[in-house]
Design a protein around this motif. Structure first.
Motif, PDB file in Angstrom:
ATOM      1  N   GLY A   1       7.681 -19.907  29.588  1.00  8.78           N
ATOM      2  CA  GLY A   1       7.565 -18.560  29.974  1.00  8.78           C
ATOM      3  C   GLY A   1       6.125 -17.957  30.287  1.00  8.78           C
ATOM      4  N   GLY A   2       5.087 -18.947  29.843  1.00 13.16           N
ATOM      5  CA  GLY A   2       3.855 -18.770  30.173  1.00 13.16           C
ATOM      6  C   GLY A   2       3.290 -19.308  31.393  1.00 13.16           C
ATOM      7  N   LYS A   3       4.231 -19.792  32.275  1.00 13.88           N
ATOM      8  CA  LYS A   3       3.738 -20.688  33.360  1.00 13.88           C
ATOM      9  C   LYS A   3       3.787 -19.563  34.526  1.00 13.88           C
ATOM     10  CE  LYS A   3       6.305 -24.277  33.920  1.00 13.88           C
ATOM     11  NZ  LYS A   3       6.788 -25.573  34.498  1.00 13.88           N
ATOM     12  N   ARG A   4       2.884 -19.513  35.473  1.00  8.54           N
ATOM     13  CA  ARG A   4       2.980 -18.768  36.975  1.00  8.54           C
ATOM     14  C   ARG A   4       4.339 -19.149  37.651  1.00  8.54           C
ATOM     15  NH1 ARG A   4      -2.415 -17.222  39.712  1.00  8.54           N
ATOM     16  NH2 ARG A   4      -2.763 -16.106  37.766  1.00  8.54           N
ATOM     17  N   GLY A   5       5.086 -18.425  38.105  1.00  4.37           N
ATOM     18  CA  GLY A   5       5.985 -18.701  38.888  1.00  4.37           C
ATOM     19  C   GLY A   5       7.377 -19.352  38.308  1.00  4.37           C
ATOM     20  N   ALA A   6       7.386 -19.676  37.222  1.00  2.00           N
ATOM     21  CA  ALA A   6       8.525 -19.908  36.310  1.00  2.00           C
ATOM     22  C   ALA A   6       9.032 -18.911  35.498  1.00  2.00           C
ATOM     23  CB  ALA A   6       8.213 -20.977  35.352  1.00  2.00           C
ATOM     24  N   LYS A   7      10.408 -18.772  35.405  1.00  3.29           N
ATOM     25  CA  LYS A   7      11.207 -18.148  34.849  1.00  3.29           C
ATOM     26  C   LYS A   7      11.862 -18.245  33.457  1.00  3.29           C
ATOM     27  CE  LYS A   7      11.021 -15.373  38.463  1.00  3.29           C
ATOM     28  NZ  LYS A   7      10.351 -14.053  38.587  1.00  3.29           N
ATOM     29  N   LEU A   8      11.744 -17.400  32.698  1.00  3.95           N
ATOM     30  CA  LEU A   8      12.462 -17.752  31.255  1.00  3.95           C
ATOM     31  C   LEU A   8      13.489 -16.618  30.941  1.00  3.95           C
ATOM     32  CD1 LEU A   8      12.476 -18.617  28.237  1.00  3.95           C
ATOM     33  CD2 LEU A   8      10.720 -17.195  27.717  1.00  3.95           C
TER      34      LEU A   8
ATOM     35  N   ASP B   1      10.077 -12.549  23.149  1.00  5.45           N
ATOM     36  CA  ASP B   1      11.047 -11.480  24.141  1.00  5.45           C
ATOM     37  C   ASP B   1      10.123 -11.017  25.324  1.00  5.45           C
ATOM     38  OD1 ASP B   1      13.336 -12.061  22.903  1.00  5.45           O
ATOM     39  OD2 ASP B   1      13.124 -10.353  21.841  1.00  5.45           O
ATOM     40  N   ARG B   2       8.543 -10.999  25.017  1.00  2.00           N
ATOM     41  CA  ARG B   2       7.679 -10.357  25.984  1.00  2.00           C
ATOM     42  C   ARG B   2       7.579 -11.156  27.156  1.00  2.00           C
ATOM     43  NH1 ARG B   2       4.999 -13.260  22.195  1.00  2.00           N
ATOM     44  NH2 ARG B   2       3.147 -14.529  22.790  1.00  2.00           N
ATOM     45  N   LEU B   3       7.872 -12.498  26.928  1.00  3.96           N
ATOM     46  CA  LEU B   3       7.588 -13.577  28.113  1.00  3.96           C
ATOM     47  C   LEU B   3       8.710 -13.689  28.707  1.00  3.96           C
ATOM     48  CD1 LEU B   3       5.653 -16.165  26.092  1.00  3.96           C
ATOM     49  CD2 LEU B   3       4.721 -14.584  27.545  1.00  3.96           C
ATOM     50  N   ALA B   4       9.972 -13.137  28.367  1.00  4.89           N
ATOM     51  CA  ALA B   4      11.204 -13.112  29.152  1.00  4.89           C
ATOM     52  C   ALA B   4      11.309 -12.446  30.326  1.00  4.89           C
ATOM     53  CB  ALA B   4      12.439 -13.029  28.169  1.00  4.89           C
ATOM     54  N   ASP B   5      11.721 -13.122  31.603  1.00  2.12           N
ATOM     55  CA  ASP B   5      12.066 -12.405  32.696  1.00  2.12           C
ATOM     56  C   ASP B   5      13.291 -11.668  32.749  1.00  2.12           C
ATOM     57  OD1 ASP B   5       9.741 -13.132  34.624  1.00  2.12           O
ATOM     58  OD2 ASP B   5      10.166 -15.012  33.766  1.00  2.12           O
ATOM     59  N   ILE B   6      14.228 -12.063  31.872  1.00  2.00           N
ATOM     60  CA  ILE B   6      15.489 -11.810  31.724  1.00  2.00           C
ATOM     61  C   ILE B   6      15.981 -11.821  30.323  1.00  2.00           C
ATOM     62  CG2 ILE B   6      18.268 -12.037  32.405  1.00  2.00           C
ATOM     63  CD1 ILE B   6      17.314 -13.358  34.963  1.00  2.00           C
ATOM     64  N   ARG B   7      16.282 -10.647  29.689  1.00  2.55           N
ATOM     65  CA  ARG B   7      16.710 -10.819  28.174  1.00  2.55           C
ATOM     66  C   ARG B   7      18.150 -10.028  27.924  1.00  2.55           C
ATOM     67  NH1 ARG B   7      17.799 -11.490  23.792  1.00  2.55           N
ATOM     68  NH2 ARG B   7      16.909 -11.390  22.013  1.00  2.55           N
ATOM     69  N   VAL B   8      18.916 -10.831  27.509  1.00  2.70           N
ATOM     70  CA  VAL B   8      20.036 -10.502  27.389  1.00  2.70           C
ATOM     71  C   VAL B   8      20.652 -10.431  25.815  1.00  2.70           C
ATOM     72  CG1 VAL B   8      22.613 -11.101  27.779  1.00  2.70           C
ATOM     73  CG2 VAL B   8      20.946 -11.511  29.458  1.00  2.70           C
ATOM     74  N   PHE B   9      21.135  -9.355  25.317  1.00  3.21           N
ATOM     75  CA  PHE B   9      21.605  -9.580  23.845  1.00  3.21           C
ATOM     76  C   PHE B   9      23.106  -9.419  23.817  1.00  3.21           C
ATOM     77  CE2 PHE B   9      17.287  -7.224  23.747  1.00  3.21           C
ATOM     78  CZ  PHE B   9      16.931  -7.778  22.601  1.00  3.21           C
ATOM     79  N   ALA B  10      23.653 -10.868  23.804  1.00  2.00           N
ATOM     80  CA  ALA B  10      25.142 -11.013  23.831  1.00  2.00           C
ATOM     81  C   ALA B  10      25.264 -12.295  23.187  1.00  2.00           C
ATOM     82  CB  ALA B  10      25.451 -11.048  25.170  1.00  2.00           C
ATOM     83  N   LYS B  11      26.489 -12.721  23.060  1.00  3.30           N
ATOM     84  CA  LYS B  11      26.971 -14.086  22.579  1.00  3.30           C
ATOM     85  C   LYS B  11      26.638 -14.938  23.865  1.00  3.30           C
ATOM     86  CE  LYS B  11      30.141 -12.532  19.035  1.00  3.30           C
ATOM     87  NZ  LYS B  11      31.389 -12.600  18.435  1.00  3.30           N
ATOM     88  N   ALA B  12      26.476 -16.200  23.478  1.00  2.00           N
ATOM     89  CA  ALA B  12      26.275 -17.333  24.539  1.00  2.00           C
ATOM     90  C   ALA B  12      27.247 -17.463  25.126  1.00  2.00           C
ATOM     91  CB  ALA B  12      25.670 -18.664  23.874  1.00  2.00           C
TER      92      ALA B  12
END
Length: 281
Positions: free
Chosen positions: A118-125, A136-147
């Protein structure tokens, strides 16, 4: 299939691994063993020692060398195995995407792995969890759901089928001659893919025989040796963690040039059916 996930997960928690460690003095440190053989135990393979939860000896011995077996539980206050952690960090440094499924990300050092991505430039979390996480602040996509709910949709979007869960077990049945006797006995044993013993049966019963074998290896003695090519029916009772019912398998006694038969057993929890394949003689 999604409805089966909790049952499968619970069963897999019960099915703990045991690992052989020849370095007895290193047990509390949970280092990778110098000589290792993993056993999947279809029962609670936890220590019966009361002096410390950090004593990982299960009280069982390796079937190959007799060395002590350890459970693979990592308790709070213990370190993760060094090699998997090193590889995880190495992959995180190279990853373009990290997907977190069902983790609070509060336990160190494993929570540092997605944080690295999440802290890398160009990478996605991407994080999927019912509760908030510290990164959560580092996440590009945040989903509140069951896996399960998320991954079913992801697989559908990718047009990829979800393979059904199939429980696979291996069994060997052989005929032996008792020590100093001419009478023969039937030996039934679970095995791993490499042929070493595996524990997943509670009992074995031969049809028309009132006695039930309840300890490993499961041995059934013949009063009189059967006629060649006699079809013997055996009822197998499993541990039942996956809700598996008993299974009847057939062993043909007295085939010329063969006293041992291997079976591949497959159980589908969706329909509750077993299949048994005579895999090798």
């Amino acid at each position: 299939m999604a409805n089966l996930a909790p049952k499968v997960a619970e069963a897999e928690r019960e099915e703990l691994a045991e690992v052989l460690d020849k370095k007895v003095d290193a047990l509390p440190e949970l280092r990778w063993p110098t000589q290792k053989k993993w056993y999947i135990a279809d029962f609670r393979a936890v220590s019966t020692y009361e002096k410390s939860i950090h004593d990982h000896r299960t009280g069982r011995k390796c079937a190959l060398c007799g060395g002590p077996l350890l459970d693979t539980i990592i308790n709070f206050g213990e370190n993760l195995f060094e090699e998997p952690l090193r590889l995880a960090r190495q992959h995180a440094d190279k990853a373009d995407l990290c997907l977190v499924l069902g983790s609070s990300l509060t336990v160190s050092p494993s929570n540092e792995i997605p944080e690295t991505v999440g802290g890398k430039r160009g990478a996605k979390l991407a994080i999927c969890n019912l509760q908030s996480t510290p990164i959560d602040r580092l996440a590009d996509i945040r989903v509140f759901a069951k896996a399960d709910d998320l991954m079913i949709r992801v697989m559908a979007k990718l047009a990829l089928p979800i393979s059904p869960f199939i429980l696979r077990r291996r069994l060997v049945i052989r005929v032996e001659t008792g020590a100093g006797e001419q009478r023969q006995q039937l030996v039934v044993q679970g095995i791993d893919i490499d042929g070493t013993p595996a524990t997943f049966l509670q009992s074995v019963r031969l049809d028309y025989n009132r006695r039930v074998a309840r300890s490993e290896p499961f041995i059934i003695n013949f009063r009189n040796n059967p006629e060649p090519k006699t079809r013997l029916k055996l009822e197998l009772e499993f541990m039942g963690h996956y809700g598996e019912p008993n299974l009847e398998v057939e062993y043909i006694y007295g085939i010329v040039g063969s006293t041992e038969t291997h079976y591949l057993l497959e159980y589908n929890p969706v329909d509750g059916d077993w299949t048994a394949i005579d895999s090798k003689r």
